[in-house]
Write a protein that holds these residues in place. Structure first.
Motif, PDB file in Angstrom:
ATOM      1  N   VAL A 342       0.845  -1.184   0.000  1.00  0.00           N
ATOM      2  CA  VAL A 342       0.000   0.000   0.000  1.00  0.00           C
ATOM      3  C   VAL A 342       0.887   1.243   0.000  1.00  0.00           C
ATOM      4  N   THR A 343       0.323   2.300  -0.512  1.00  0.00           N
ATOM      5  CA  THR A 343       1.042   3.572  -0.572  1.00  0.00           C
ATOM      6  C   THR A 343       0.429   4.546   0.422  1.00  0.00           C
ATOM      7  N   VAL A 344       1.282   5.116   1.261  1.00  0.00           N
ATOM      8  CA  VAL A 344       0.852   6.087   2.267  1.00  0.00           C
ATOM      9  C   VAL A 344       1.198   7.490   1.756  1.00  0.00           C
ATOM     10  N   ILE A 345       0.179   8.344   1.689  1.00  0.00           N
ATOM     11  CA  ILE A 345       0.395   9.719   1.217  1.00  0.00           C
ATOM     12  C   ILE A 345       0.071  10.677   2.358  1.00  0.00           C
ATOM     13  N   GLN A 366      -4.389   1.171  -1.869  1.00  0.00           N
ATOM     14  CA  GLN A 366      -3.970  -0.201  -2.159  1.00  0.00           C
ATOM     15  C   GLN A 366      -3.350  -0.256  -3.542  1.00  0.00           C
ATOM     16  N   ASP A 367      -2.293  -1.023  -3.652  1.00  0.00           N
ATOM     17  CA  ASP A 367      -1.662  -1.221  -4.951  1.00  0.00           C
ATOM     18  C   ASP A 367      -2.112  -2.584  -5.473  1.00  0.00           C
ATOM     19  N   ASP A 368      -3.196  -2.574  -6.257  1.00  0.00           N
ATOM     20  CA  ASP A 368      -3.784  -3.842  -6.696  1.00  0.00           C
ATOM     21  C   ASP A 368      -3.039  -4.460  -7.865  1.00  0.00           C
ATOM     22  N   GLY A 376      -7.882   2.998   0.797  1.00  0.00           N
ATOM     23  CA  GLY A 376      -8.170   2.290   2.028  1.00  0.00           C
ATOM     24  C   GLY A 376      -7.498   0.931   2.134  1.00  0.00           C
ATOM     25  N   LEU A 377      -7.662   0.293   3.301  1.00  0.00           N
ATOM     26  CA  LEU A 377      -7.141  -1.041   3.562  1.00  0.00           C
ATOM     27  C   LEU A 377      -8.234  -2.067   3.305  1.00  0.00           C
ATOM     28  N   TYR A 378      -7.892  -3.359   3.420  1.00  0.00           N
ATOM     29  CA  TYR A 378      -8.878  -4.430   3.219  1.00  0.00           C
ATOM     30  C   TYR A 378      -9.775  -4.581   4.444  1.00  0.00           C
ATOM     31  N   TYR A 410       0.698  -5.586   5.659  1.00  0.00           N
ATOM     32  CA  TYR A 410       0.942  -4.664   4.557  1.00  0.00           C
ATOM     33  C   TYR A 410       2.410  -4.295   4.477  1.00  0.00           C
ATOM     34  N   ARG A 411       2.847  -4.042   3.257  1.00  0.00           N
ATOM     35  CA  ARG A 411       4.171  -3.460   3.004  1.00  0.00           C
ATOM     36  C   ARG A 411       3.917  -2.011   2.623  1.00  0.00           C
ATOM     37  N   LEU A 412       4.438  -1.041   3.417  1.00  0.00           N
ATOM     38  CA  LEU A 412       4.102   0.381   3.260  1.00  0.00           C
ATOM     39  C   LEU A 412       5.128   1.098   2.397  1.00  0.00           C
ATOM     40  N   ASN A 413       4.620   1.820   1.434  1.00  0.00           N
ATOM     41  CA  ASN A 413       5.451   2.726   0.643  1.00  0.00           C
ATOM     42  C   ASN A 413       5.012   4.155   0.939  1.00  0.00           C
TER      43      ASN A 413
END
Length: 482
Positions: A342-345, A366-368, A376-378, A410-413
């Motif tokens: 997922v990408t955090v902005i 989410q990076d699908d 959002g998250l799942y 999650y792996r956060l970017n």
């Protein structure tokens, strides 16, 4: 004359001798008949009979109706013959018990009331007739499907016939040359049977039995069978097979569901040359975890499912010949649920110099697919921890970092975190809200002219004076009119 007279005397003498010789036995017999009496005992012989396991008296000597009893010591019944097993039955007063053909002798030595009498007759003790429809086995005849019609040795035990006497069950055996199932499949079109070829009887008491055709001939008799085949009800049971479940690794999606899988049959369980496929129904739901435990979080798990699948034949194989022995299946290896990316902005946040830092807000995407994002998250997932900013309290902009923000699934970017936090100069804020003009130049020495502020207070006083004057002059005018 004298010669003729002598001849006559000689002839008379010879005639008297002959008469004496003839009449003497008659007199003796008459005397004996007078001693024995005039009644004649009745001898009754049995008809041909069947073996019953017991000695059978095949003749009886009885007194006449309403006559005196016979003297038992003077009754004599004896037997001799050939048994069906080929052995000779020697002359004996003991009645025979085995099947065979016997000469039966019956006699009575006369007494004062009865005359002497004797008679004989040939009588058969026939073997018991066994019907082919009355054969049975000790237990139901079954086998596991093996692709052929052979009968395993342990499938047919205790072959017997209901017609065998209880006392002879362990002394009579039935043998056959070979046995086979009529059909090889589990569910043939017609009921399955086992056919026993050329049945024979053996054992110590075997010759007392024979197998007959159940159809009656024209003489109302059964016909012994020379070549005997019988059939017994039998079943072939499905061969159990193991169903295998093969899964795949997946990226965390907030559920324990296994989306990509393969179902197959353990090939070692199949009969050589046959193939089966395992197909899933609409109710087939495989999961990550352990049996009856579903795991949605990142980790290393087996995959499993319960029910919702069935067998299907391939290349003509009959799926009904097999059964699934594991309605709950579990994979032989583990598979990974890996973190979702997922990408955090971060949102832009500011504060006045000297104040406490406000909360650092953000949005998550989410990076699908790598090409698109969903906000959002799942499911109901949340983030733990918080973002952090670059250290410093002087006026200016600062970068924002991930800090302690995390969720193990999650792996956060971090995206666009540069210069997202700003500290504003307190004087600049006062000048804005106080109406004063301050220079925000580099050294703060140049003062710019500003436009005069609007005289709101003067305008308000002027309006009050006008209203008061109007009221004053209005009253004086009314007074004069009065």
């Amino acid at each position: 004359m004298k010669k003729t007279k002598s001849i006559r005397l000689f002839l008379c003498l010879v005639l008297m001798i002959i008469l004496n010789l003839v009449c003497f036995p008659i007199g003796i017999l008459a005397e004996n008949q007078t001693d024995q009496g005039a009644l004649v005992p009745v001898i009754a012989f049995s008809l041909d009979t069947f073996y019953n396991g017991e000695p059978q008296a095949l003749a009886m000597v009885n007194p006449v109706a309403e006559g005196p009893d016979l003297i038992s010591e003077r009754i004599k019944i004896t037997y001799k013959g050939i048994q069906t097993n080929g052995e000779t039955f020697p002359l004996s007063t003991i009645p025979p018990s085995e099947a065979g053909t016997y000469q039966v002798f019956a006699a009575y030595e006369g007494d004062e009331a009865y005359q002497s009498i004797e008679d004989k007759k040939e009588i058969q003790i026939k073997p018991i007739e066994l019907k082919t429809s009355e054969f049975l086995a000790e237990k139901p005849i079954t086998k596991i499907y093996d692709g052929n019609t052979t009968v395993p040795e342990n499938a047919l035990k205790g072959l017997g016939n209901r017609g065998v006497l209880d006392a002879d069950i362990n002394k009579v055996s039935f043998d056959y040359k070979f046995a086979s199932f009529l059909f090889k499949d589990v569910k043939p079109a017609n009921p399955n049977v086992v056919i026993l070829k050329e049945i024979t009887i053996s054992g110590d008491k075997g010759k007392n039995y024979r197998i007959v055709d159940e159809k009656i001939d024209e003489k109302n008799e059964t016909k012994p069978l020379t070549s005997i085949d019988i059939s017994l009800a039998a079943d072939i049971l499905p061969k159990p097979v193991e169903v295998l479940l093969v899964g795949q690794d997946k990226v965390y999606d907030g559920t324990p569901n296994l989306h990509d899988y393969q179902l197959s049959v353990n090939k070692t369980d199949l009969i050589k040359g046959e193939k089966l496929a395992t197909l899933a129904t609409a109710d087939f739901y495989p999961y990550y975890g352990a049996v009856n435990i579903r795991q949605k979080d990142v980790g290393n798990y087996y995959v499993w499912a319960s029910g919702g699948f069935y067998l299907s034949g391939v290349d003509g194989a009959n799926a009904e010949n097999y059964s699934i022995n594991n309605q709950t299946i579990i994979s032989r290896k583990k598979y990974n649920i890996t973190p979702a990316t997922v990408t955090v902005i971060p949102a832009y946040v500011s504060k006045i110099q000297g104040q406490a830092d406000p909360a650092l807000t953000y949005s998550v995407w989410q990076d699908d697919s790598g090409d698109s994002f969903n906000k959002g998250l799942y499911a109901d997932d949340v983030m733990f921890g918080s973002l952090e900013r670059e250290a410093g309290e002087v006026v200016g902009t600062y970068d924002i970092y991930l800090g302690s923000l995390n969720n193990s699934n999650y792996r956060l970017n971090l995206a666009d975190g540069a210069n997202k936090f700003e500290i504003l100069k307190k004087a600049a804020v006062v000048a804005i809200y106080g109406g004063n003009d301050y220079s925000h130049g580099g050294n703060g020495a140049t003062e710019k002219e500003t436009e005069s502020p609007v005289p709101y207070m003067s305008i308000a006083l002027l309006l009050l004076l006008l209203i008061a004057g109007a009221i004053f002059f209005g009253k004086n005018r009314l007074t004069k009119m009065d």
